[in-house]
Design an enzyme around this catalytic site. Sequence first.
Site, mmCIF file in Angstrom:
data_model
loop_
_atom_site.group_PDB
_atom_site.id
_atom_site.type_symbol
_atom_site.label_atom_id
_atom_site.label_comp_id
_atom_site.label_asym_id
_atom_site.label_seq_id
_atom_site.Cartn_x
_atom_site.Cartn_y
_atom_site.Cartn_z
ATOM 1 N N HIS A 1 65.905 -37.029 18.957
ATOM 2 C CA HIS A 1 65.071 -36.021 19.613
ATOM 3 C C HIS A 1 64.956 -36.188 21.118
ATOM 4 O O HIS A 1 64.235 -35.437 21.765
ATOM 5 C CB HIS A 1 63.658 -36.020 19.026
ATOM 6 C CG HIS A 1 63.562 -35.386 17.669
ATOM 7 N ND1 HIS A 1 63.378 -34.036 17.495
ATOM 8 C CD2 HIS A 1 63.632 -35.916 16.426
ATOM 9 C CE1 HIS A 1 63.327 -33.767 16.198
ATOM 10 N NE2 HIS A 1 63.487 -34.885 15.532
ATOM 11 N N LYS B 1 52.223 -26.096 25.363
ATOM 12 C CA LYS B 1 53.032 -27.200 24.843
ATOM 13 C C LYS B 1 52.382 -28.479 25.340
ATOM 14 O O LYS B 1 51.472 -28.427 26.169
ATOM 15 C CB LYS B 1 54.475 -27.114 25.326
ATOM 16 C CG LYS B 1 54.638 -26.815 26.825
ATOM 17 C CD LYS B 1 56.102 -26.611 27.214
ATOM 18 C CE LYS B 1 56.614 -25.224 26.921
ATOM 19 N NZ LYS B 1 57.929 -25.218 26.313
ATOM 20 N N ARG B 2 52.830 -29.636 24.852
ATOM 21 C CA ARG B 2 52.281 -30.882 25.381
ATOM 22 C C ARG B 2 52.370 -30.884 26.905
ATOM 23 O O ARG B 2 53.328 -30.367 27.483
ATOM 24 C CB ARG B 2 53.042 -32.083 24.801
ATOM 25 C CG ARG B 2 52.728 -32.343 23.344
ATOM 26 C CD ARG B 2 51.252 -32.607 23.112
ATOM 27 N NE ARG B 2 50.820 -33.826 23.727
ATOM 28 C CZ ARG B 2 50.735 -34.998 23.104
ATOM 29 N NH1 ARG B 2 51.037 -35.087 21.828
ATOM 30 N NH2 ARG B 2 50.346 -36.080 23.740
ATOM 31 N N LYS C 1 58.040 -31.180 31.416
ATOM 32 C CA LYS C 1 57.871 -29.784 31.007
ATOM 33 C C LYS C 1 57.391 -28.917 32.179
ATOM 34 O O LYS C 1 57.373 -27.690 32.108
ATOM 35 C CB LYS C 1 56.905 -29.682 29.831
ATOM 36 C CG LYS C 1 57.485 -30.246 28.515
ATOM 37 C CD LYS C 1 56.468 -30.158 27.388
ATOM 38 C CE LYS C 1 56.928 -30.740 26.065
ATOM 39 N NZ LYS C 1 57.748 -29.822 25.245
ATOM 40 N N THR D 1 60.847 -25.583 20.523
ATOM 41 C CA THR D 1 60.793 -24.635 19.417
ATOM 42 C C THR D 1 59.805 -23.520 19.709
ATOM 43 O O THR D 1 59.895 -22.448 19.122
ATOM 44 C CB THR D 1 60.396 -25.330 18.091
ATOM 45 O OG1 THR D 1 59.250 -26.147 18.331
ATOM 46 C CG2 THR D 1 61.530 -26.172 17.555
ATOM 47 N N LYS E 1 59.535 -19.253 18.850
ATOM 48 C CA LYS E 1 58.373 -18.530 18.320
ATOM 49 C C LYS E 1 57.999 -17.361 19.231
ATOM 50 O O LYS E 1 57.691 -16.266 18.755
ATOM 51 C CB LYS E 1 57.164 -19.470 18.208
ATOM 52 C CG LYS E 1 57.364 -20.698 17.330
ATOM 53 C CD LYS E 1 56.217 -21.706 17.543
ATOM 54 C CE LYS E 1 56.561 -23.082 17.023
ATOM 55 N NZ LYS E 1 55.626 -24.129 17.506
HETATM 56 C C1 LIG Z 1 55.831 -25.192 18.281
HETATM 57 C C2 LIG Z 1 54.764 -26.134 18.636
HETATM 58 C C3 LIG Z 1 55.007 -27.165 19.542
HETATM 59 C C4 LIG Z 1 56.341 -27.346 20.244
HETATM 60 O O1 LIG Z 1 56.304 -26.629 21.467
HETATM 61 P P1 LIG Z 1 57.428 -26.818 22.589
HETATM 62 O O2 LIG Z 1 57.076 -25.802 23.606
HETATM 63 O O3 LIG Z 1 58.730 -26.546 21.942
HETATM 64 O O4 LIG Z 1 57.302 -28.205 23.102
HETATM 65 C C5 LIG Z 1 53.987 -28.038 19.841
HETATM 66 N N1 LIG Z 1 52.764 -27.898 19.291
HETATM 67 C C6 LIG Z 1 52.486 -26.904 18.418
HETATM 68 C C7 LIG Z 1 51.124 -26.801 17.856
HETATM 69 C C8 LIG Z 1 53.470 -25.995 18.062
HETATM 70 O O5 LIG Z 1 53.187 -25.032 17.190
#
Ligand SMILES: *Cc1c(COP(=O)(O)O)cnc(C)c1O
Length: 883
Positions: free
Chosen positions: A406, A597-598, A603, A708, A712
Amino acid sequence: MQGKRTRSFQDLAAGKVSAPEPRYSVTGHTTPQESVNSEADAKRNNLLASLMSQYLARDVPAIQRQIVGHVEYTLARTRYNFDDFGAYQATALSVRDRLIESWNDTQQFFTERDVKRVYYLSLEFLMGRYLTNALMNVGINSQFAEALQGIGYDMERVADQERDPGLGNGGLGRLAACFMDSLATLNYPAWGYGIRYKYGMFFQKLDPEGHQLEMPDYWLTHGNPWEIERLDVTYPIRFYGHVESTGEGFKWVGGDVVRAVAYDSPIPGYDTYNTLNLRLWSAQPAKEFDLGSFSRGDYYGAVATKEESEKISSVLYPNDSTDGGKELRLKQQFFFVSATLQDALRRFLKHDRPLTELPTKVAIQLNDTHPTIGIVELMRLLMDGHGLGWTAAWETVRKVFSYTNHTVLPEALEKWSVGLMEKLLPRHMQIIYEINRRHLATIASKYPGDGAKMQRMSIIEDGYPKMVRMANLAVVGSHTVNGVAAIHSGLVATRLFPDFAAEGYRILNMTNGVTPRRWVQQANPALSDIISRWIETDEWVSNFELARGLESYVNNADLQREFADAKKANKERLAAVIKSTCGIEVSPDALFDIQIKRIHEYKRQLLNILGVIARYNSLKRMSPEERAKQVPRVVIFGGKAAAAYTQAKHIIRLINGVGKVVNNDGDIGDLLKVVFMANYCVSLAEVIIPANDISEHISTAGMEASGTSNMKFVMNGGLIIGTMDGANIEIREETEKDGEEHMFVFGLLTPEVDGAREALKFGEQKVSDGRLEEAIKQISSNMYCGPETSGPIASALQPYNDYYLVTRDFSSYMDAQDRVDASYKDQTEWIKKCILSVARMGKFSSDRTIREYAEKIWDVEQTPFTPGSISYKDPASAKANGK
Ligand SMILES: *Cc1c(COP(=O)(O)O)cnc(C)c1O
């Protein structure tokens, strides 16, 4: 209009079939010669079979009886008076009853067919809420809503009572959850295995100034109706101790032993009877109390031992910052992996066959290096427990395991000191040395004298202290390694493991995906309805390629209007949540620009907020007439910073500081709002994502493995502003055709990053952008936050510190934002882009990803279970079925 679902189960669910479905063929139960010994047994078996020969009824009155039954008999509350939470618990239990039926039968079916199973090992499962997901997958949402309505409860409010189990940090954990949904939906025989943390991810709050506060989230406070405690499924797990020679081999003895106890949650697939299991382990003392301590009169000491054991499954570690050296974390890894392997071996050994056949029945996927110690533990179990020789054991192990990488960031690769490994897992350290000795001997014979190659490929890293490289161990012990997006897998092969790639180690790409069930069907009913009506089927829910059917209607004004209306409604829904949780009024007519996101420097939330500051400054300079021509924006942030990651916490504070200035500036009004939504989690994501116009995926190129949430967002009808990184690249490839701009791309490319970093560091490249300089100047003058925050932020933006190239990509980012504004002004064109993007996202369904894993890595078969197809030849022994 809902398209017809495929299975009679769903017709039944929809009330089209009046009688409950038969569970199994009644004739199958009495075959005396095979397993039933006496007439009395046969009679008993017949009775048992007939007692539950049908699945629970799915009509509204039956559901109401079941719910109220649970209120009275399980919750022991009066049916005349229970609150929304009681209604949630009783509803969840009624749904769970149904899942248990199909789950028992699915497991029995797998066992009777003797199928190969895949075990997905992950230290994190970020599942989100279960109730709505289960109802929709089983296809009984409307009946339950009606049933609740009839007894005076509102489904939405009831569903809202559920706490998110936060058993993951971010993308890696959510990936595991999407995979479970796809595995079940596609009828693959699979199990998820992990840890039942008492405390998962912390609950994030903001103090009045906008600093992150971390609160422990004891998600089990009010119980978890979805899990089934299996006090009878337990395994001993040893730590410390020493290795003894037995003459023929070795034995690990002494030390401390704890007990792993199984907690199971059924995972229903969509539109199928198949129901899988997520088994999470909880740590308990091996013996309830240490009798020795008692006899010494040390009551408190005895209880302390119990507490000590339970610590192992007590808290989820934040893997998003360097967190190494935590002995407890290594204990967690070994604890869950050892329990899982003991469980898998027990299941395999129910049939009498040699352990070398294990790879024909078992595939184990390692979600990152966290469960890598499993490779060594399986070696130990096969050799020390079952007497296999080294070669046979090693060949077996390598055919069983595969490993998903990852990250290519060297600092994020997991290592454990040899000293710690030796102390905690002495037999495993011995085996690791032997694996490494044999591995290096092969390399040495092929490349005599190439010490550098040996050093790079070694599982043990020389130095003080010596370290065990878990990634190298995972590669050597697996038959396949995969990255999670095309660019990432390329980097895994060329930058991370080039020596292994050259030796023919199998490195594949498996581009991530997300489940359209949770992320479109559940999160976005308005869009779901549009898709189903226009393509005249709802089969897109389990075959997202079908959404491509929208493409042919893209110029249809009715579709465009419906699409715009749905988006507006989703933005209104989010605006209401923002108002109630943040107290900020935002206009649903503004462009919603989202980054959730985190919080991490790579990022680059910092780049986003610098852009916001520049936008603010530019608006301030405009005349009222000029301002009136601008596209209003709401910039929404969400995300947690690891508790120890100071710089990420400064970024949160800065975002909130900017928000305070901008949101209270009367000149600006609705033209710009900045919102930080606290406690980002799956449930919050489900409300935020459908409301996006654009989302930001702006990592420094080469640093985001896949991402991911980008998938979405686009599936929910928004566009991306992003760098050529991770899955962005493939999303663009899929969604843009001849000259269209559906992704606002900016920034350096991966091959340019290293050079640019050097150039910045040594002052060879001067970045000059007046807007950036002004923003940094304002931050430094403490306009948005105090010096304790602005100091470290400004310092990180010095060219020689700017490892993440925020300043280098700034101008290009601003240009891309200008293109966003310009495009958004032409609403018809914008909506067409969004419709086409949704239509072209088929590749990013986790169903596609899971099919690829199944075919190219696991070699497992789709095994749909249909009622009547299991025999339960000996129902009395069914207790020992696949579980
Ligand atoms: C999809 C998802 C992530 C991943 O987000 P990225 O922008 O791809 O880092 C992290 N936390 C939650 C709650 C998610 O649903």
